[in-house]
Design an enzyme around this catalytic site. Structure first.
Site, PDB file in Angstrom:
ATOM      1  N   GLU A  50       1.347 -14.916   1.105  1.00 42.25           N
ATOM      2  CA  GLU A  50       1.467 -14.208   2.379  1.00 42.25           C
ATOM      3  C   GLU A  50       0.072 -14.075   2.938  1.00 42.25           C
ATOM      4  O   GLU A  50      -0.837 -13.596   2.263  1.00 42.25           O
ATOM      5  CB  GLU A  50       2.043 -12.808   2.178  1.00 42.25           C
ATOM      6  CG  GLU A  50       3.536 -12.774   1.957  1.00 42.25           C
ATOM      7  CD  GLU A  50       4.030 -11.347   1.723  1.00 42.25           C
ATOM      8  OE1 GLU A  50       5.133 -11.209   1.166  1.00 42.25           O
ATOM      9  OE2 GLU A  50       3.314 -10.391   2.065  1.00 42.25           O
ATOM     10  N   ASP A  61       0.148  -0.096   7.612  1.00 45.20           N
ATOM     11  CA  ASP A  61      -0.775  -0.414   6.530  1.00 45.20           C
ATOM     12  C   ASP A  61      -1.688   0.745   6.180  1.00 45.20           C
ATOM     13  O   ASP A  61      -2.099   1.524   7.039  1.00 45.20           O
ATOM     14  CB  ASP A  61      -1.623  -1.631   6.901  1.00 45.20           C
ATOM     15  CG  ASP A  61      -0.825  -2.915   6.785  1.00 45.20           C
ATOM     16  OD1 ASP A  61      -0.319  -3.181   5.676  1.00 45.20           O
ATOM     17  OD2 ASP A  61      -0.685  -3.636   7.790  1.00 45.20           O
TER      18      ASP A  61
END
Lengths: 278, 405
Positions: A50, A61
């Protein structure tokens, strides 16, 4: 359509083991180092890569991945250069699945149709776009599927049985189960709870299920590998990278190895798993 | 841009939360079930007469509504044109229009059984309003505020803490309102089971832009009635400042289908539109951030750019999606005022009317200073005085004494 993702998971299933999925940020800390890191990942044992698309405002995040994105942006990283990085990686590796992960705005500004065409040409296999739930499938998901890219959806602890079919409807490649309600880099989920969640999702889909968020150590990765079709590690790798940088945040001779060594250790953990999930 | 004119400017959004191409629900999956729950809870509350009755009670006796519509006689004389009325939202409990929306959302949170409230704040007005109502209803309150704003809006930080809220200074990104919103969203994703996110403006994922607009529309609805009582007719023009745009939307929305009413929104032009500013419509283009598609300040790669305004409440690189639509469709005129223009207006209103405005509505006053002289004396102009300036007194004092910029 069969992508590198489908092929890889079919191989792993045959081999009877769970996938090890690594996340790193494109262009962190600079384009050249980042390319070397991505090239090193499959050799170190990553089954799927990824690659984060840097964004100024990554709302899901934690601090590590926020900082990684800002390091990349500071050194001039863009979505266009991210696609260039994938193209360069594909010169030597035509089998490792590569998934771009990020937020919608840079893609929307690049232009959806142009982005999908360029991503396909560059050798991208799938997309994980955090801020595109099924309610916004017309934006990118449907066009991506038409363009021959997998659209990998996140399922979370808040996705109940009633909602799961909608979440899974246009998902392909694999399902990314976010093991905790929270942001990347947060505390680890309990492996038993993860096992129950994976079993629940399995009742709704035949797709492989990878589990991420909060997996930092080979032991934790092994625990998840025994319950799911794959485990995703991101923040721990990004932290290893950061700890190898000099005081000005530049790459050092240790940077690529720091990521590769942790990847190898985590991959050993996954391969040591007793039983791969069925 | 060629956009077909709708039959009504007040019918949006559609059932997916879209105003034209703007709005939507661009959020992480973790939040999606909660956003759908919120939509359901809001629809049920709207249909429940006891919800409105209860809210009206608090609006009257706790907030102090209706707020006056005040004829600014000396400002009118000074500018020599339109007859200027101030909608006195700064007289509300907590000192700004923010409380109208917070009251509505806190009552929704109570209906949904949520015990923990989080909010983002720029100038601190939304944070203070949220802390106030959390104190009133015994709820836990956490307010995210950019570290830069914590510094320049100290009086409001102290107020929030006195009211029992936890103020979290946000150190990420540009350390202003946009980063406070990122951090609030991160908290929400993490604590989704017990937490209600009380958004302060007409932005964010659907249904927030709609429900905040509805709760703020009391400003325009009262203005309509009050103007009818005083002048026997509708106003001719409306002026309000815009960061996210909640005070403006609250004033504008009830008048959108009255074609005789000219409407002006005023963005923050900071140091000027060719330099650092916060005018998303004047200097931005459509993009996706914080749950909605709207006009945003960004670079060629889609990275969000730093906004700048002297006013912490307008220092945001986006704007509510319904404003973006009203701009594209041409119903509202979006103007902008610089830091210097706002400072001049701040002083003018203080000296002429004995009302110290917040720096946010000082931007609206700045454009009134341009618009009013060009209008005839029978032109009725309403400006939303959305907040009081106490919080800005230390900052403006420093600037006027030449200590800081």
């Amino acid at each position: 359509m069969t992508t590198r993702i489908d092929t890889r998971f079919a191989e792993l299933k045959k081999a009877g083991r769970s996938a090890f999925v690594t996340y790193v940020m494109a262009g962190d800390p600079d384009l050249a180092t980042s390319l070397d890191i991505v090239k090193a990942l499959p050799k170190a044992g990553a089954d799927v890569i990824e690659l984060g698309i840097p964004f100024t405002d990554p709302m899901a995040d934690g601090p590590s991945i926020q900082a990684a994105g800002l390091r990349a942006l500071k050194n001039g990283m863009t979505l266009k250069k991210t696609l260039g990085l994938v193209r360069d990686f594909r010169k030597d590796d035509n089998v490792t699945p590569l998934v771009l992960m990020g937020y919608y705005n840079p893609i929307y500004i690049y232009g959806v149709d142009k982005f999908l065409a360029d991503a396909k040409t560059a050798g991208v296999d799938g997309l994980i776009i955090v801020d595109l739930p099924p309610e916004e499938d017309d934006e990118l998901c449907i066009p991506a599927l038409k363009a021959g890219l997998n659209f990998i959806r996140l399922a979370t602890p808040t996705t109940d049985d009633k909602r799961l079919p909608a979440v899974l409807a246009n998902t392909s490649g694999f399902v990314y189960y976010v093991s905790i309600a929270g942001i990347t880099g947060a505390a680890a989920a309990d492996a038993n709870a993860v096992g129950e969640a994976v079993a629940r999702i399995k009742r709704h889909t035949k797709l492989p299920i990878c589990v991420g968020f909060g997996i930092r150590t080979p032991e934790a990765a092994r625990g998840i590998a025994e319950k799911a079709d794959g485990s995703v590690v991101g923040t721990a790798l990004v932290d290893a990278l950061k700890n190898s940088l000099d005081a000005e945040g530049r790459a050092t001779a240790k940077t690529v190895n720091a990521v590769a060594e942790l990847t190898a250790a985590l991959a050993q953990g996954v391969k040591g798993a007793k039983v791969a999930a069925e | 841009m060629n956009v077909a004119k709708p039959n009504s400017y007040r019918s949006g959004p559609d059932d997916r939360g879209h105003f034209g191409i703007f709005g939507g629900r661009f959020v992480a999956e973790t939040l999606m079930p909660l956003i759908l729950d919120l939509e359901k809870a809001y629809t049920a509350a709207k249909a429940d007469p006891t919800f409105q009755t209860e809210m009206n009670g608090y609006l009257t006796h706790y907030v102090g509504r209706p707020s006056p519509l005040y004829f600014a006689e000396r400002l009118t004389e000074h500018l020599g044109g339109a007859k200027i009325y101030l909608k006195r939202e700064e007289l509300n409990h907590t000192g700004s229009h923010k409380v109208n929306n917070v009251l509505g959302q806190i009552m929704l949170a109570r209906r949904m059984g949520k015990k923990r409230i989080i909010a983002e704040t720029g100038a601190g007005q939304h944070g203070v309003a949220t802390a106030t109502l959390c104190a009133r209803f015994g709820l836990e309150c956490v307010v995210y505020m950019g570290a830069v704003d914590v510094e320049r809006q100290q009086p409001n930080v102290i107020r929030m803490e006195m009211l029992g809220a936890t103020v979290v200074p946000v150190q990420s990104g540009t350390r202003t309102l946009k980063d406070a919103m990122n951090e609030a969203l991160r908290d929400w994703v993490t604590n989704v089971h017990n937490t209600f996110y009380c958004i302060g403006t007409v932005a964010g994922p659907h249904p927030y832009p709609t429900l905040v607009r509805d709760f703020q529309s009391i400003i325009g609805n009262e203005t309509r009635t009050q103007m009818q009582e005083v002048e026997g007719r509708l106003p001719d023009s409306l002026v309000a400042c815009i960061g996210g745009g909640s005070n403006a939307m609250g004033l504008f929305h009830p008048f959108l289908d009255d074609p005789s009413v000219e409407i002006f929104g005023v963005e923050a032009a900071g140091h000027g539109l060719t330099q650092l500013h916060a005018a998303s419509i004047a200097g931005g283009r459509p993009g996706v951030l914080h749950g909605n598609r709207t006009y945003l300040l960004m670079d060629a790669d889609g990275q969000i750019q730093d906004a700048h305004s002297i006013s912490a409440g307008l220092d945001y690189p986006g704007i509510g999606p319904e404003h973006s639509w009203l701009h594209e469709i041409g119903r509202v005129n979006y103007l902008s005022a610089t830091d210097d223009e706002a400072l001049a207006a701040f002083q003018l209103l203080s000296r002429l009317e004995g009302i110290i405005p917040a720096l946010e509505p000082a931007h609206a006053i700045a454009k009134v200073m341009e618009l009013a002289p060009k209008r005839p004396r029978d032109h009725l102009m309403v400006v939303n005085l959305s907040g009081r300036g106490d919080k800005d007194v230390p900052q403006v004092g420093d600037i006027l004494r030449g200590k800081s910029k």
